[in-house]
Design a protein around this motif. Structure first.
Motif, PDB file in Angstrom:
ATOM      1  N   SER A 195      31.732  14.415 -16.437  1.00 22.65           N
ATOM      2  CA  SER A 195      31.263  15.267 -15.341  1.00 22.65           C
ATOM      3  C   SER A 195      32.440  15.674 -14.462  1.00 22.65           C
ATOM      4  CB  SER A 195      30.198  14.536 -14.512  1.00 22.65           C
ATOM      5  OG  SER A 195      30.747  13.378 -13.913  1.00 22.65           O
ATOM      6  N   LEU A 196      32.248  16.757 -13.711  1.00 24.28           N
ATOM      7  CA  LEU A 196      33.301  17.240 -12.825  1.00 24.28           C
ATOM      8  C   LEU A 196      33.515  16.269 -11.673  1.00 24.28           C
ATOM      9  CD1 LEU A 196      32.486  21.042 -12.542  1.00 24.28           C
ATOM     10  CD2 LEU A 196      34.530  20.020 -13.548  1.00 24.28           C
ATOM     11  N   GLN A 197      34.754  16.055 -11.330  1.00 21.85           N
ATOM     12  CA  GLN A 197      35.108  15.243 -10.179  1.00 21.85           C
ATOM     13  C   GLN A 197      35.567  16.214  -9.094  1.00 21.85           C
ATOM     14  OE1 GLN A 197      38.114  12.343 -10.979  1.00 21.85           O
ATOM     15  NE2 GLN A 197      38.322  11.756  -8.857  1.00 21.85           N
ATOM     16  N   GLY A 198      34.765  16.426  -8.103  1.00 21.45           N
ATOM     17  CA  GLY A 198      35.104  17.379  -7.049  1.00 21.45           C
ATOM     18  C   GLY A 198      34.799  18.807  -7.478  1.00 21.45           C
ATOM     19  N   LEU A 210      34.882  22.848 -22.951  1.00 17.41           N
ATOM     20  CA  LEU A 210      34.832  23.189 -21.531  1.00 17.41           C
ATOM     21  C   LEU A 210      34.741  24.694 -21.315  1.00 17.41           C
ATOM     22  CD1 LEU A 210      37.481  20.676 -20.168  1.00 17.41           C
ATOM     23  CD2 LEU A 210      34.998  20.549 -19.893  1.00 17.41           C
ATOM     24  N   ALA A 211      35.171  25.477 -22.300  1.00 15.18           N
ATOM     25  CA  ALA A 211      35.141  26.939 -22.196  1.00 15.18           C
ATOM     26  C   ALA A 211      33.969  27.566 -22.932  1.00 15.18           C
ATOM     27  CB  ALA A 211      36.455  27.508 -22.732  1.00 15.18           C
ATOM     28  N   ALA A 212      33.171  26.761 -23.627  1.00 23.06           N
ATOM     29  CA  ALA A 212      32.102  27.302 -24.467  1.00 23.06           C
ATOM     30  C   ALA A 212      31.021  28.028 -23.678  1.00 23.06           C
ATOM     31  CB  ALA A 212      31.471  26.174 -25.286  1.00 23.06           C
ATOM     32  N   CYS A 213      30.821  27.718 -22.424  1.00 24.17           N
ATOM     33  CA  CYS A 213      29.767  28.338 -21.618  1.00 24.17           C
ATOM     34  C   CYS A 213      30.247  29.611 -20.919  1.00 24.17           C
ATOM     35  CB  CYS A 213      29.267  27.351 -20.564  1.00 24.17           C
ATOM     36  SG  CYS A 213      28.600  25.844 -21.293  1.00 24.17           S
ATOM     37  N   TRP A 214      31.518  29.951 -21.045  1.00 21.72           N
ATOM     38  CA  TRP A 214      32.071  31.116 -20.352  1.00 21.72           C
ATOM     39  C   TRP A 214      31.587  32.406 -21.001  1.00 21.72           C
ATOM     40  CZ3 TRP A 214      34.949  35.499 -20.838  1.00 21.72           C
ATOM     41  CH2 TRP A 214      35.549  36.002 -19.680  1.00 21.72           C
ATOM     42  N   ARG A 215      31.131  33.340 -20.189  1.00 22.21           N
ATOM     43  CA  ARG A 215      30.700  34.665 -20.643  1.00 22.21           C
ATOM     44  C   ARG A 215      31.384  35.705 -19.779  1.00 22.21           C
ATOM     45  NH1 ARG A 215      29.942  32.066 -24.252  1.00 22.21           N
ATOM     46  NH2 ARG A 215      28.039  31.162 -24.962  1.00 22.21           N
ATOM     47  N   PRO A 216      31.787  36.837 -20.350  1.00 18.74           N
ATOM     48  CA  PRO A 216      32.470  37.853 -19.543  1.00 18.74           C
ATOM     49  C   PRO A 216      31.515  38.522 -18.555  1.00 18.74           C
ATOM     50  CG  PRO A 216      32.118  38.659 -21.774  1.00 18.74           C
ATOM     51  CD  PRO A 216      31.675  37.228 -21.752  1.00 18.74           C
ATOM     52  N   PRO A 217      31.923  38.664 -17.307  1.00 20.15           N
ATOM     53  CA  PRO A 217      31.117  39.430 -16.359  1.00 20.15           C
ATOM     54  C   PRO A 217      31.033  40.888 -16.822  1.00 20.15           C
ATOM     55  CG  PRO A 217      32.824  38.192 -15.220  1.00 20.15           C
ATOM     56  CD  PRO A 217      33.103  38.087 -16.688  1.00 20.15           C
ATOM     57  N   GLU A 270      32.031  33.513 -12.378  1.00 18.02           N
ATOM     58  CA  GLU A 270      31.651  33.169 -13.749  1.00 18.02           C
ATOM     59  C   GLU A 270      32.411  31.949 -14.249  1.00 18.02           C
ATOM     60  OE1 GLU A 270      30.302  32.518 -17.394  1.00 18.02           O
ATOM     61  OE2 GLU A 270      29.324  33.705 -15.838  1.00 18.02           O
ATOM     62  N   THR A 271      33.679  31.863 -13.944  1.00 17.70           N
ATOM     63  CA  THR A 271      34.483  30.729 -14.409  1.00 17.70           C
ATOM     64  C   THR A 271      33.991  29.426 -13.786  1.00 17.70           C
ATOM     65  OG1 THR A 271      36.373  32.177 -14.736  1.00 17.70           O
ATOM     66  CG2 THR A 271      36.827  29.825 -14.587  1.00 17.70           C
ATOM     67  N   LEU A 272      33.736  29.435 -12.489  1.00 19.27           N
ATOM     68  CA  LEU A 272      33.255  28.222 -11.822  1.00 19.27           C
ATOM     69  C   LEU A 272      31.861  27.827 -12.311  1.00 19.27           C
ATOM     70  CD1 LEU A 272      34.520  28.854  -8.184  1.00 19.27           C
ATOM     71  CD2 LEU A 272      35.519  27.356  -9.928  1.00 19.27           C
ATOM     72  N   SER A 273      30.986  28.803 -12.488  1.00 17.94           N
ATOM     73  CA  SER A 273      29.646  28.458 -12.964  1.00 17.94           C
ATOM     74  C   SER A 273      29.673  28.021 -14.432  1.00 17.94           C
ATOM     75  CB  SER A 273      28.658  29.598 -12.730  1.00 17.94           C
ATOM     76  OG  SER A 273      29.048  30.738 -13.425  1.00 17.94           O
ATOM     77  N   SER A 274      30.595  28.555 -15.226  1.00 17.26           N
ATOM     78  CA  SER A 274      30.670  28.117 -16.626  1.00 17.26           C
ATOM     79  C   SER A 274      31.136  26.667 -16.718  1.00 17.26           C
ATOM     80  CB  SER A 274      31.590  29.029 -17.435  1.00 17.26           C
ATOM     81  OG  SER A 274      32.940  28.798 -17.137  1.00 17.26           O
ATOM     82  N   LEU A 275      32.059  26.265 -15.860  1.00 12.60           N
ATOM     83  CA  LEU A 275      32.477  24.856 -15.854  1.00 12.60           C
ATOM     84  C   LEU A 275      31.318  23.957 -15.448  1.00 12.60           C
ATOM     85  CD1 LEU A 275      36.075  25.097 -14.375  1.00 12.60           C
ATOM     86  CD2 LEU A 275      35.430  24.331 -16.665  1.00 12.60           C
ATOM     87  N   ALA A 276      30.516  24.415 -14.495  1.00  6.48           N
ATOM     88  CA  ALA A 276      29.349  23.627 -14.084  1.00  6.48           C
ATOM     89  C   ALA A 276      28.335  23.527 -15.219  1.00  6.48           C
ATOM     90  CB  ALA A 276      28.713  24.253 -12.845  1.00  6.48           C
ATOM     91  N   ARG A 277      28.161  24.609 -15.983  1.00  8.31           N
ATOM     92  CA  ARG A 277      27.214  24.596 -17.108  1.00  8.31           C
ATOM     93  C   ARG A 277      27.696  23.729 -18.262  1.00  8.31           C
ATOM     94  NH1 ARG A 277      27.095  30.222 -16.068  1.00  8.31           N
ATOM     95  NH2 ARG A 277      28.404  30.617 -17.878  1.00  8.31           N
TER      96      ARG A 277
END
Length: 154
Positions: A90-93, A64-71, A113-120
């Motif tokens: 998939s995300l629920q809500g 779940l954290a693999a897509c996270w990149r530092p701003p 970045e955190t929200l978009s990484s969870l979506a990715r």
């Protein structure tokens, strides 16, 4: 004969007594509580993620954290996102940010970045067993970024 009629009478008493089969939520307070939140801390960025579907919580969190990149221009920071997954990963809500430790000028970039990484990173590949176990349960995932020059330091 008498024993047989006693058993039949007992079975009849149990089958016609709806109170015996009903469950009162006040007798069991755990029914009234929310599901237990699954909590984890992941150091980001994640360098390696295992292949195949996750079959344990320990394998799920780095995925779940693999897509996270530092701003850009981010120093040491921490952020916690609270969300839930469906059975298919998939995300629920919409995830919510519940905690940040970052200078205020960088907060918006870190949250985005955190929200978009969870979506990715979702839908996460899960085994059927893990998907059933985490479906709908709240997950509080804390992302800890040590800074750009920290290397392997904790």
């Amino acid at each position: 004969m008498r024993g047989g009629s006693f058993r039949a009478g007992l079975a009849l008493a149990v089958s016609i007594s709806p109170a015996a089969a009903q469950f009162d939520v006040y007798d069991n307070p755990s029914v009234l509580s929310l599901p237990t939140t699954l909590r984890a801390t992941v150091r980001v960025p994640v360098t390696t993620t295992p292949e195949g579907p996750a079959d344990t919580l320990t394998a799920l969190y780095p995925r779940l954290a693999a897509c996270w990149r530092p701003p850009a221009d981010l120093e040491a920071a921490a952020i916690t996102a609270r969300f839930a997954l469906r059975r298919d990963g998939s995300l629920q809500g919409t995830p919510r940010i519940t905690f940040t430790r970052v200078p205020s000028r960088r907060r918006d970039a870190l949250v985005a970045e955190t929200l978009s990484s969870l979506a990715r990173c979702t839908p996460a590949r899960l085994t059927a067993g893990l998907g059933g176990a985490v479906a709908g349960r709240p997950i509080a995932l804390r992302f800890v970024y040590p800074g750009p020059n920290q290397g392997d330091r904790p």
